[in-house]
Design a protein around this motif. Structure first.
Motif, PDB file in Angstrom:
ATOM      1  N   GLY A 297     -78.732  51.065  11.995  1.00 30.18           N
ATOM      2  CA  GLY A 297     -78.544  51.267  13.447  1.00 30.18           C
ATOM      3  C   GLY A 297     -76.884  50.606  13.636  1.00 30.18           C
ATOM      4  N   PHE A 298     -76.836  49.922  12.779  1.00 26.98           N
ATOM      5  CA  PHE A 298     -75.191  49.544  12.434  1.00 26.98           C
ATOM      6  C   PHE A 298     -74.768  50.611  12.004  1.00 26.98           C
TER       7      PHE A 298
ATOM      8  N   LEU B 219     -71.356  47.038   5.029  1.00 26.12           N
ATOM      9  CA  LEU B 219     -70.728  46.141   4.621  1.00 26.12           C
ATOM     10  C   LEU B 219     -69.542  46.735   4.650  1.00 26.12           C
ATOM     11  N   LYS B 220     -68.418  47.742   4.735  1.00 31.99           N
ATOM     12  CA  LYS B 220     -67.217  47.528   5.191  1.00 31.99           C
ATOM     13  C   LYS B 220     -67.021  48.285   6.320  1.00 31.99           C
ATOM     14  N   ALA B 221     -67.840  48.961   6.875  1.00 34.13           N
ATOM     15  CA  ALA B 221     -67.670  49.654   8.062  1.00 34.13           C
ATOM     16  C   ALA B 221     -67.359  48.177   9.059  1.00 34.13           C
ATOM     17  N   GLU B 222     -66.227  48.942   9.941  1.00 28.83           N
ATOM     18  CA  GLU B 222     -66.630  48.298  11.506  1.00 28.83           C
ATOM     19  C   GLU B 222     -66.923  48.098  12.554  1.00 28.83           C
ATOM     20  N   THR B 223     -67.581  47.259  13.291  1.00 29.53           N
ATOM     21  CA  THR B 223     -67.310  47.816  14.526  1.00 29.53           C
ATOM     22  C   THR B 223     -66.400  49.130  15.277  1.00 29.53           C
TER      23      THR B 223
ATOM     24  N   GLU C 151     -72.344  47.983  16.394  1.00 26.56           N
ATOM     25  CA  GLU C 151     -71.868  47.164  15.904  1.00 26.56           C
ATOM     26  C   GLU C 151     -71.874  47.507  14.464  1.00 26.56           C
ATOM     27  N   ALA C 152     -70.610  46.380  13.796  1.00 26.94           N
ATOM     28  CA  ALA C 152     -70.788  46.078  12.267  1.00 26.94           C
ATOM     29  C   ALA C 152     -72.263  44.898  11.909  1.00 26.94           C
ATOM     30  N   LEU C 153     -72.715  45.415  10.819  1.00 29.56           N
ATOM     31  CA  LEU C 153     -73.516  44.382  10.395  1.00 29.56           C
ATOM     32  C   LEU C 153     -72.574  42.650  10.261  1.00 29.56           C
ATOM     33  N   ASP C 154     -73.127  41.257  10.581  1.00 26.57           N
ATOM     34  CA  ASP C 154     -72.661  40.707  11.801  1.00 26.57           C
ATOM     35  C   ASP C 154     -73.162  39.900   9.651  1.00 26.57           C
ATOM     36  N   VAL C 155     -71.458  39.249   9.380  1.00 31.24           N
ATOM     37  CA  VAL C 155     -71.040  39.100   7.245  1.00 31.24           C
ATOM     38  C   VAL C 155     -71.966  37.296   7.509  1.00 31.24           C
ATOM     39  N   GLU C 156     -71.891  37.138   8.185  1.00 27.14           N
ATOM     40  CA  GLU C 156     -72.231  35.509   8.298  1.00 27.14           C
ATOM     41  C   GLU C 156     -73.656  34.762   8.173  1.00 27.14           C
ATOM     42  N   THR C 157     -74.051  35.984   8.920  1.00 28.32           N
ATOM     43  CA  THR C 157     -75.559  36.683   8.977  1.00 28.32           C
ATOM     44  C   THR C 157     -76.008  37.012   8.555  1.00 28.32           C
TER      45      THR C 157
END
Length: 386
Positions: free
Chosen positions: A201-202, A354-358, A371-377
């Motif tokens: 889903g990301f 992780l390297k993929a962008e929205t 959406e890309a995975l939110d890194v801070e979350t």
């Protein structure tokens, strides 16, 4: 802040991406799983932590981002820099779920060898993938007598973000990916054949990783490259991620969250393996896929293809004529290689996410954003999960 649960249909946004020229997005600003402090497995990666840590292996990518709806591309993997058709490499193929269009699969299965680059692209571009491989192979010096070529082309369906019916990938794009292939670092994320893919889903994409065995275990390297485009319940290095993020297959006890898609896993090693043991190595790649929470769903094509670059097992004209001996690593020493491929596959998949962008596109006239995975979350989740 953890995002609220999202259905796939909720990836629609109110803005439309403006027309733009072809752009290659490498996602270099985004982290790998190691940048987040996690080191999946017990073995160490190679210097690049990439499939190109296996000496001689080269990767080339062509990224196609055009207008508001073209998000696709080509990724080519070359087993060595010599004459691939004359000096074939032994190979093994494993299929966890066969909902896919892997061209050349039956001959790889029958003969246990690869004689061309391995090309990855989207589902409706397998034909130009074959054409590009044929164009490149037939024009190589010394190939004037060739009348049969087994082109190996894998795919996943990027139609969620790409106007796949436009069929924009050309044979020339494939030739360009092959001819620009090189060793060294490999771009990851929304590039090449991963430009329009979706996983869990990301935003998914191209990911890579490697493992090096200690000298006492042979000192060999195993490298993996993946094209991730599948679903399930995401787990990162043993930490549940999909559930706390509210995005996972069967979230509402119905198939509201899709798990279909596909993954192509390409495994390279410099260990002197027979095609039989390369098939066993490919089998174990799915252990790494499983660790990420893959659903192995009905509509997912889950393929792993493994090859060896070792000079002692290369299918040269002399060896095919029975005029040279072949080295074969023994069965009893395969287990460390099995661990290596599982670990590298898991990490390659995590890196692809992780390297993929929205990414935003327009599909069937509707704006769509994945959406890309939110890194801070993720940092918070991974810190709690340690």
């Amino acid at each position: 802040m953890i995002r609220p649960p999202l259905m796939w249909s909720a990836f629609v946004v109110a803005t439309v991406l403006a027309t733009s020229p072809v752009v290659a997005q490498t996602g270099e600003a985004r982290p790998t799983i190691r940048d987040l402090g996690r080191t999946p497995g017990v073995l160490s990666p190679g210097p690049l932590n990439a499939i190109t840590d296996v000496a001689g292996v080269r990767v080339g990518q062509v990224t196609l981002r055009r207008g508001d709806s073209i998000r696709t591309g080509v990724t080519a993997i070359l087993p060595h820099g010599g004459d691939l058709f004359r000096d074939k490499v032994p190979a093994g193929l494993s299929v966890a779920n066969g909902f896919g269009k892997l061209a050349g699969a039956t001959q790889v299965k029958e003969l246990g060898e690869i004689e061309t680059p391995i090309v990855l692209t989207n589902t409706l571009s397998v034909a130009p993938g074959i054409e590009g491989i044929l164009d490149w192979t037939l024009k190589q010096p010394g190939h004037e007598d060739i009348r049969s070529v087994n082109a190996v082309v894998g795919e996943t369906n990027d139609g969620g973000l790409n106007d796949i019916r436009a069929r924009v990938v050309t044979a020339a794009d494939v030739v360009r990916a092959i001819e620009t292939a090189s060793g060294g670092p490999v771009d990851q994320g929304a590039v090449g054949a991963g430009t329009g893919t979706i996983a869990f889903g990301f935003k998914g994409g191209i990911g890579t990783s490697s493992r090096q065995l200690p000298s006492a275990l042979g000192g060999f390297t195993v490298g993996v490259l993946v094209q991730s485009n599948f679903g399930g319940v995401l787990s990162m290095d043993g930490t549940p991620v999909g559930e706390p993020l509210g995005r996972y297959f069967l979230r509402q006890e119905v198939e509201a969250e899709r798990a279909d898609g596909s993954i192509m896993i390409v495994v390279a090693t410099d260990a002197p393996l027979s095609d039989r043991n390369l098939e066993r190595l490919a089998d174990r790649a799915f252990a790494g896929l499983s660790r990420t929470g893959a659903a192995f769903s009905n509509g997912s094509g889950d393929y792993a293809i493994a090859f060896s670059t070792h000079e002692g097992v290369r299918r040269t004209p002399e060896r095919r004529g029975g005029q040279a001996t072949v080295v074969d690593w023994p069965n009893d020493r395969m287990s460390p290689l099995f661990v290596a491929v599982a670990e590298a596959t898991e990490e390659a998949i995590l890196n692809s996410l992780l390297k993929a962008e929205t990414t935003t596109s327009v599909i069937d006239g509707k704006p769509v954003t994945v959406e890309a995975l939110d890194v801070e979350t993720l940092r918070g989740l991974l810190a709690v999960g340690r």
